[in-house]
Design a protein around this motif. Structure first.
Motif, PDB file in Angstrom:
ATOM      1  N   MET A  56       0.058   0.673  13.673  1.00 25.22           N
ATOM      2  CA  MET A  56       0.030   1.615  12.554  1.00 25.22           C
ATOM      3  C   MET A  56       0.107   3.038  13.097  1.00 25.22           C
ATOM      4  O   MET A  56      -0.645   3.415  13.992  1.00 25.22           O
ATOM      5  CB  MET A  56      -1.260   1.430  11.742  1.00 25.22           C
ATOM      6  CG  MET A  56      -1.386   2.372  10.558  1.00 25.22           C
ATOM      7  SD  MET A  56      -2.926   2.111   9.629  1.00 25.22           S
ATOM      8  CE  MET A  56      -2.555   0.581   8.770  1.00 25.22           C
ATOM      9  N   ASN A  93      -6.477  -1.029   8.273  1.00 22.85           N
ATOM     10  CA  ASN A  93      -5.702  -1.815   7.314  1.00 22.85           C
ATOM     11  C   ASN A  93      -6.499  -2.158   6.072  1.00 22.85           C
ATOM     12  O   ASN A  93      -7.650  -2.601   6.164  1.00 22.85           O
ATOM     13  CB  ASN A  93      -5.217  -3.107   7.967  1.00 22.85           C
ATOM     14  CG  ASN A  93      -4.023  -2.883   8.858  1.00 22.85           C
ATOM     15  OD1 ASN A  93      -4.173  -2.472   9.999  1.00 22.85           O
ATOM     16  ND2 ASN A  93      -2.834  -3.125   8.336  1.00 22.85           N
ATOM     17  N   ASP A 144      -0.817   0.190   3.394  1.00 25.76           N
ATOM     18  CA  ASP A 144      -0.915   0.311   4.844  1.00 25.76           C
ATOM     19  C   ASP A 144       0.226   1.127   5.437  1.00 25.76           C
ATOM     20  O   ASP A 144       0.285   1.323   6.654  1.00 25.76           O
ATOM     21  CB  ASP A 144      -0.952  -1.078   5.486  1.00 25.76           C
ATOM     22  CG  ASP A 144      -2.263  -1.800   5.207  1.00 25.76           C
ATOM     23  OD1 ASP A 144      -3.285  -1.112   5.057  1.00 25.76           O
ATOM     24  OD2 ASP A 144      -2.259  -3.048   5.133  1.00 25.76           O
ATOM     25  N   PRO A 199       2.795  -2.385   9.723  1.00 23.95           N
ATOM     26  CA  PRO A 199       1.860  -1.621  10.555  1.00 23.95           C
ATOM     27  C   PRO A 199       0.448  -2.194  10.463  1.00 23.95           C
ATOM     28  O   PRO A 199      -0.028  -2.530   9.378  1.00 23.95           O
ATOM     29  CB  PRO A 199       1.928  -0.222   9.946  1.00 23.95           C
ATOM     30  CG  PRO A 199       2.317  -0.437   8.518  1.00 23.95           C
ATOM     31  CD  PRO A 199       3.160  -1.685   8.488  1.00 23.95           C
TER      32      PRO A 199
END
Length: 765
Positions: A749, A587, A393, A567
């Motif tokens: 993210m 994710n 991720d 994130p």
């Protein structure tokens, strides 16, 4: 002494490695030297604190506040400041916005080309605080210009200050300046300050449409105190797609320049952790040192003709800071090295200092080490991503414990290499062991000569290896003294190449650990005669021990925390055509935040036409159907739709009904647009624009934008199957949603559209 000579050599090598890194950037003592030039870190940091407290991407409220702050500070210096407002469209990936560049000019005493100081003030959408990227550049220029003006000396050349806008979304501020501002034609040289991390040395990279020798000579004459650069990076950079504002100046303005950018602590790049607190102060001093030395040099020197017909090889070198020589020498040096190697082989065999069988046998440990270390580093990292799936991720590929992994794999590679060579310690003529490494280095240098001459400095270790070979053949030095002497002779090899072991995985992600492994073995090969391989047991044990310790440390720090945030991502996608809606996430590892939406009923995979363009072409890993919120989509008005002969002329106005940050236009079929304009800005300078499938325009809504007007011509029989994605970064604040906020150990993210509401619908044209 016999038992310790190899250990002494090993400790010397560690000291040289430290030296090689130490020389690359300033230390805290540099601050006083800067103050003597009038540059005060405290003033620069005060600016940085004020402009990096909140995100300030194009179109955000804080974007205008940061702009106003910079304008006010330049005005306080007695400069006349202007804002260039201009719609610009990037020609590479056709992204656009209405840019607002900040400009000021210091008049020089003579007419001629101007020196341009360049950085950008927008942060990356939507969560980056932009302290390093490129708040560090903004404050370096603000304080540097203040210090320069305080000296009271009138420069020979005009100095243009351009704090550009919209760099993060397509180099658009630079595009607007080069294409549309009257001052662009005056620029003779650009100094651009950038960042791809929050620490480490700042590397100099030149951009020119010609050759580099005059630029390099001018750079060295300015005498920067920490000139971190090498021509390998220069040559690779010229071959790769570049993405700094300076690229626009080179490509569209034929203007030379220097980039100064740092890449370490890459995990902070474009994230909510790119903060005032995390910016390395020594790195900021490095930027300041570059600016103060080069500004004071180029403000008073001739910058009319820095074009060259000759390239130079250059690399950091002990004691003299930087070694340079012409590209033209690369072939001659290679030929010379080969001839010397052949002569030494002749004498080696004639004097019975090397044996043919043992020379051939020497290829076994060297090639085995290269192969085994490379494979273990590559597959070792892949295994770690399986053991720690959360690493996937971190899209840029450099984890918070990445430095520990670099150290661990380096120790592992040393353990393997020393261990393999220990099995070949009983050779009658141990000098034979260095023949294979020199031979492989010569092959590498031959490839470099024909494909990548910027790496021509790779011949330096070869000549050092040849000197070591000559001493081993022609002298009878005491063995213990010889080990230490050969290590001392290898200082340039270690000094030059040790930083590469770290640079590649830091800058390009830990997948590059395989490159680090190759460098470790290549360096070791030329140091093979610095050790008594019958007595390297303690080095093998120490390497193994530290390998285990670094892996243990990395494992202990493999999780996330308040200081090293995880994130994650949630996006809402509404299809206004069929009244369906979904949540999506990028994710691969779900956590407490993403699990409030996604569970065992979530569908793995993506949603057609739902993702927006992203740096790594990321796709949703999970999506889940949800309630249709019926959020208002944009009004589409066709103000012109006329057929003349074989052409169809269209003008389409997109007017969002809510606060939208970005519009993406997608075509499902191949289409060719003629004379394509966006808000009256001509795309691709009026050239025909053909798109086979996918996104053909990304428009970021600036604070001054109320809508987007598209005008274009198509063949009258052309099928237009367009989709519009409207993106807003308000998922967590929109009253239609009740998403539980992230904890302090989490952050949005980066590199993807995040915390967003995406409304997708077909355009009926």
């Amino acid at each position: 002494m016999k038992k310790t000579s190899s250990l002494i050599s090993f400790l010397l090598i560690l000291g040289i490695v430290y030296w090689g890194f130490y020389d690359l950037k300033p230390t805290s003592s540099t601050e006083k030297a800067l103050e003597k030039k009038g540059f005060y870190m405290s003033k620069a940091l005060n600016h940085l604190r004020k402009i990096s407290t909140k995100t300030h991407f194009v179109g955000s409220k804080n974007h205008k506040e940061v702009q106003n702050y910079i304008v006010d500070e330049l005005t306080k210096l007695g400069l006349e400041v202007s804002i260039q407002t201009q719609t610009a469209i990037n020609k590479k990936w056709v992204a656009g916005t209405t840019t607002e560049n900040i400009l000021a000019r210091i008049k020089g005493s003579k007419k001629g080309k101007a020196l341009l100081l360049l950085t950008h003030y927008d942060s990356n959408p939507h969560s980056a605080l932009g302290a390093s990227d490129a708040g560090s550049g903004v404050v370096t220029i603000l304080e540097g210009v203040r210090a320069f003006l305080a000296n009271g000396e009138t420069p020979k050349n005009d100095i243009i200050i351009l704090i550009s806008d919209a760099e993060e979304i397509g180099l658009l501020g630079a595009q607007a300046f080069v294409d549309a501002h009257d001052w662009a034609k005056d620029v003779g040289l650009v100094l651009n300050f950038e960042a791809r991390g929050s620490g480490g040395p700042s590397y100099m990279l030149m951009e020119t449409n010609r050759k580099n020798s005059k630029l390099l000579n001018a750079f060295l004459e300015a005498e920067p105190n920490f000139p971190s650069a090498n021509s390998l990076m220069y040559s690779i950079y010229k071959k790769l797609p570049n993405d700094t504002d300076l690229t626009v100046f080179r490509e569209d303005g034929d203007i030379n320049g220097f980039n100064f950018a740092f890449i370490d602590d890459h995990f902070d790049y474009h994230t909510a952790q790119d903060s005032y607190e995390r910016l390395d102060r020594e790195t900021l001093m490095h930027q300041a040192d570059y600016l103060m030395t080069l500004l004071n040099y180029f403000a008073f020197s001739d910058i009319e003709n820095l074009d060259s017909e000759e390239d130079s090889v250059y690399v950091n070198f002990p004691f003299i800071k930087m070694l340079t020589f012409p590209f033209a020498w690369v072939t001659a040096l290679l030929v010379g090295a080969i001839l010397v190697f052949l002569v030494l082989l002749f004498f080696g065999f004639s004097l019975n200092r090397i044996k043919g069988k043992e020379v051939l046998l020497g290829f076994v440990p060297f090639l085995a080490s290269l192969l085994l270390c490379g494979l273990l580093s590559y597959f070792g990292w892949e295994l770690l991503k399986v053991i720690h799936p959360q690493y996937n991720d971190m899209l840029h590929g450099f984890t918070y414990n990445g430095h520990a992994y670099i150290a661990a794999f380096t120790c592992l590679n040393l353990f393997i290499t020393f261990k393999i060579y220990s099995y070949f310690s009983k050779l009658e003529k141990p000098t034979s062991l260095i023949i294979a490494p020199i031979f492989i280095w010569l092959i590498i240098c031959t490839i470099i000569t024909f494909t990548l001459k910027g790496a021509g400095f790779f011949i330096i270790p070869v000549f050092i290896g040849l000197v070591i070979l000559a001493l081993a053949i022609f002298t009878n030095l005491n063995s213990n003294f010889r080990y230490v002497l050969f290590t001392i002779l290898s200082i340039p090899t270690i000094y030059i190449f040790a930083p590469f072991v770290k640079m590649f995985p830091v800058g390009l992600g830990l997948k590059m650990l395989v490159i680090s492994a190759v460098f470790v073995v290549l360096i070791f090969g030329l140091l093979v005669l610095s050790f008594n391989h019958k007595r390297t047991g303690i080095i093998i044990k120490l390497s193994g021990l530290f390998c285990v310790l670094f892996f243990a440390y990395a494992t202990y720090n493999s999780g996330f925390s308040v200081d090293n945030k995880k994130p994650n991502s949630i996006v809402y996608i509404q299809n206004s055509n069929d009244s369906t809606a979904y949540y999506g996430t990028y994710n691969k590892t779900l956590d407490a935040y993403t699990s409030q939406i996604f569970d065992e009923n979530s569908v793995k995979g993506s949603i057609e036409s739902a993702e927006t363009k992203s740096k790594y072409n990321s796709r949703f890993t999970y999506h889940k159907k949800t309630d249709f919120k019926n959020i208002a989509s944009a009004n589409i008005t066709i103000t012109t739709d006329t057929i003349m002969g074989k052409k169809r002329f269209l003008e389409v106005i997109v007017s969002p009904e809510r606060n939208v940050n970005k519009l993406e236009f997608i075509t499902k079929d191949k289409v060719t647009l003629h004379q394509f304009k966006v808000n009256d800005a001509l795309v691709l300078k009026g050239k025909n624009y053909t798109v086979n499938y996918g996104t053909f325009l990304i428009y970021h809504m600036a604070n001054s934008d109320e809508g987007v007007t598209l005008t274009f011509t198509v063949d009258k029989n052309e099928k237009l199957d367009f989709i519009l994605n409207e993106i807003s970064y308000d998922l967590l604040t929109n009253d239609n949603f009740k998403i539980i906020p992230r904890t302090d150990e989490m952050m949005p993210m980066p590199f993807v559209t995040n915390d967003a509401i995406i409304i997708t619908k077909k355009l009926k044209i």
